[in-house]
Design an enzyme around this catalytic site. Structure first.
Site, PDB file in Angstrom:
ATOM      1  N   HIS A  76       9.507  62.568  22.602  1.00  0.00           N
ATOM      2  CA  HIS A  76       9.201  63.650  23.539  1.00  0.00           C
ATOM      3  C   HIS A  76       9.181  63.140  24.980  1.00  0.00           C
ATOM      4  CE1 HIS A  76       7.563  67.471  24.860  1.00  0.00           C
ATOM      5  NE2 HIS A  76       6.578  66.827  25.477  1.00  0.00           N
ATOM      6  N   ARG A 104      12.684  62.394  26.113  1.00  0.00           N
ATOM      7  CA  ARG A 104      13.521  63.581  26.199  1.00  0.00           C
ATOM      8  C   ARG A 104      13.319  64.316  27.518  1.00  0.00           C
ATOM      9  NH1 ARG A 104      12.491  67.906  21.651  1.00  0.00           N
ATOM     10  NH2 ARG A 104      10.521  67.985  22.807  1.00  0.00           N
ATOM     11  N   ALA A 163      -8.609  55.525  37.287  1.00  0.00           N
ATOM     12  CA  ALA A 163      -9.805  56.084  37.910  1.00  0.00           C
ATOM     13  C   ALA A 163      -9.477  56.748  39.239  1.00  0.00           C
ATOM     14  CB  ALA A 163     -10.845  54.979  38.105  1.00  0.00           C
ATOM     15  N   TYR A 180      -7.548  60.203  38.739  1.00  0.00           N
ATOM     16  CA  TYR A 180      -8.281  61.372  38.250  1.00  0.00           C
ATOM     17  C   TYR A 180      -9.568  61.651  39.023  1.00  0.00           C
ATOM     18  CZ  TYR A 180      -5.075  61.408  34.333  1.00  0.00           C
ATOM     19  OH  TYR A 180      -3.930  61.479  33.569  1.00  0.00           O
ATOM     20  N   GLY A 217       2.307  60.032  35.091  1.00  0.00           N
ATOM     21  CA  GLY A 217       1.866  59.133  34.036  1.00  0.00           C
ATOM     22  C   GLY A 217       2.758  59.219  32.806  1.00  0.00           C
TER      23      GLY A 217
END
Length: 383
Positions: free
Chosen positions: A161, A164, A275, A278, A332
Site C-alpha cells: 500500500h 503503491r 515528537a 506531532y 511519514g
C-alpha cells in the site's frame, strides 16, 4: 520407531538378565549334582574288601542318573528362559505402545496443522509428563509462529500500500504532463519537483526497510557519550522545530553507552522528529536522559494529541499510523518508530510509550549502560 527402539533396548536387557539367571542356576545345579554324586562314594573308603567290587556298578548307575537329570535341568532352564523372554518382550512391546500412545496422538494432531489454524491450541493431556510438556511447548511455538505470520501478512499488505501510493502519484503526474503537453520551463520545473519528491519518498522507505533487515549485521561495540548523542540529534531537529515555533529542551546526565553510533543516533533522532512533528505550533518537546534501574533511560515528551491506550503497542509496527491522513500529509512512511524498536532490541534495550502528564505522549527508550556507568558514583546510593 521409538517404540521399536525401546522394545529392543528392553529386550537386550531382559535377555542379559535371563542369561545371567540361567547361567547362575545351572552352575548351582552342577555344584549340587557333584555334591549328591559324591555322597555314595564316601563309604567306599571304609568298607570291607569283600564288598568293594559292588560299588563301581552302583557308582556308574548314579553318575548316569545325575547326567540325565543335569541334561533335563539344562533343557528346562533354556525353555523356561525362552518362555520368560518371549512373554517379557510381548509385555514390553504392549506397555511401551500404551505409554507412547499420547505421543502418537500428539503427532497426529501436529501433522494436521496448517498455517491457517496455528492459533488453535493442541489438546494437552492430563498426564503431567513429558508429552504434556511437549504439547505446551508446541502451543507456545504455534502462537509465536502465528504472530509472525500475521505480522508478515500485515507488513506485506502495508508495504504494498505504501509503495503503491507514490507510484500512483508518479503515474498520474506523468499522464497529465503528457496529456497537457505543456513544456514551458515553469511546468517542467513543477513536474520535476513533484517527481523528485515522490522518488525521495520511495528511496527513504527503501533505505528504512534495508536498515530494518540489516541491523544484526552491524557492529555494536562502540563507546558513546549519551549526552553528545542526544544533543546532536536535538540540534538536527532544531531547524524544523524552529519553523513551527517549538522549543526542544534537553536535560541529559553524563553517561557512556555501548552500541552502534549511527543506529543509536537514528533511534534518538526518530523519537525527537516524531515528537516535533506531532507537537502543536508554539509547544515544547522535553528530552531527558539518566540512569535508572540499571539502564540508561531516555524520555521524550511532547504536547501532541496523544496515543490511545489500545494502539500504543501497534505504533511500533512497520507502516502503522494512528492518523493515516495526517501522517501522509506530513510525509511519514510509518517506519520511524519501527526502526526505533528494532534498534533498541538489537542493543538489548526496549522502547515503550505512555501518556504524558500534559496530555501528550512520552516515549521511553531504555538502553544498557556502558561499563563506565554500570556502578554508581562513589559515595552515592542512587545513580
Amino acid at each position: 520407531s521409538l517404540r521399536l527402539r525401546l522394545t529392543l533396548l528392553c529386550a537386550a536387557l531382559l535377555t542379559l538378565c535371563c542369561l545371567l539367571l540361567t547361567l547362575t542356576n545351572n552352575l548351582s545345579a552342577v555344584q549340587m549334582a557333584h555334591s549328591v554324586q559324591a555322597v555314595p562314594l564316601l563309604p567306599a573308603q571304609t568298607a570291607e574288601a569283600d564288598a568293594h567290587t559292588d560299588f563301581p556298578m552302583a557308582s556308574l548307575e548314579i553318575n548316569e542318573t545325575v547326567r540325565q537329570a543335569r541334561g533335563i535341568f539344562h533343557l528346562q532352564s533354556l525353555l523356561a528362559m525362552a518362555a520368560v523372554l518371549a512373554a517379557g518382550l510381548y509385555l514390553i512391546y504392549r506397555l511401551v505402545g500404551k505409554a507412547l500412545a499420547p505421543l502418537d496422538e500428539l503427532a497426529g494432531q501436529i501433522r494436521g496443522r496448517t498455517a491457517e489454524d496455528l492459533e488453535r491450541p493442541l489438546a494437552i493431556p492430563d498426564s503431567g509428563d513429558e508429552v504434556a510438556e511437549l504439547a505446551r511447548a508446541f502451543n507456545q511455538m504455534s502462537r509465536r509462529l502465528n504472530q509472525v505470520f500475521v505480522m508478515q501478512k500485515n507488513f506485506s499488505h502495508n508495504a504494498a500500500h505504501e509503495f503503491r501510493t507514490p507510484l500512483a502519484i508518479l503515474k498520474t503526474r506523468i499522464g497529465l504532463f503528457r496529456k497537457k503537453r505543456d513544456f514551458t520551463p515553469a511546468a517542467v520545473q513543477d513536474f520535476l519537483q513533484i517527481m523528485e519528491g515522490e522518488v525521495d519518498h520511495l528511496s527513504a522507505m527503501v533505505s528504512s526497510l534495508l536498515e530494518l533487515t540489516n541491523l544484526e549485521q552491524m557492529e555494536r561495540g562502540e563507546r558513546l557519550s549519551a549526552e553528545q548523542l542526544i544533543q546532536r540529534a536535538a540540534d538536527e531537529v532544531a531547524l524544523p522545530a524552529a519553523e513551527r515555533q517549538i522549543s526542544v529542551l534537553v536535560d541529559v546526565s553524563p553517561c557512556t553507552l555501548t552500541g552502534n553510533e549511527r543506529l543509536l543516533h537514528r533511534a534518538v533522532f526518530n523519537l525527537l522528529e516524531n515528537a516535533v512533528k506531532y507537537s502543536p505550533i508554539g509547544g515544547a518537546v522535553y528530552v531527558s536522559g539518566r540512569r535508572a534501574d540499571g539502564v540508561f533511560r531516555m524520555e521524550v515528551t511532547d504536547q501532541g494529541p496523544g496515543i490511545p491506550a489500545e494502539l500504543r503497542r501497534q505504533i511500533f509496527e512497520p507502516f502503522f499510523r494512528v492518523d493515516d491522513a495526517r501522517s501522509r500529509q506530513q510525509g511519514g512512511a510509518g517506519l520511524g518508530l519501527a526502526l526505533v524498536r528494532a534498534i533498541a532490541q538489537a542493543h538489548g534495550g526496549a522502547v515503550r510509550v505512555e501518556e504524558a502528564p500534559s496530555g501528550g505522549s512520552r516515549f521511553l527508550l531504555e538502553l544498557p549502560l556502558g561499563p563506565e556507568c554500570q556502578a554508581p558514583p562513589p559515595g552515592t546510593d542512587k545513580p
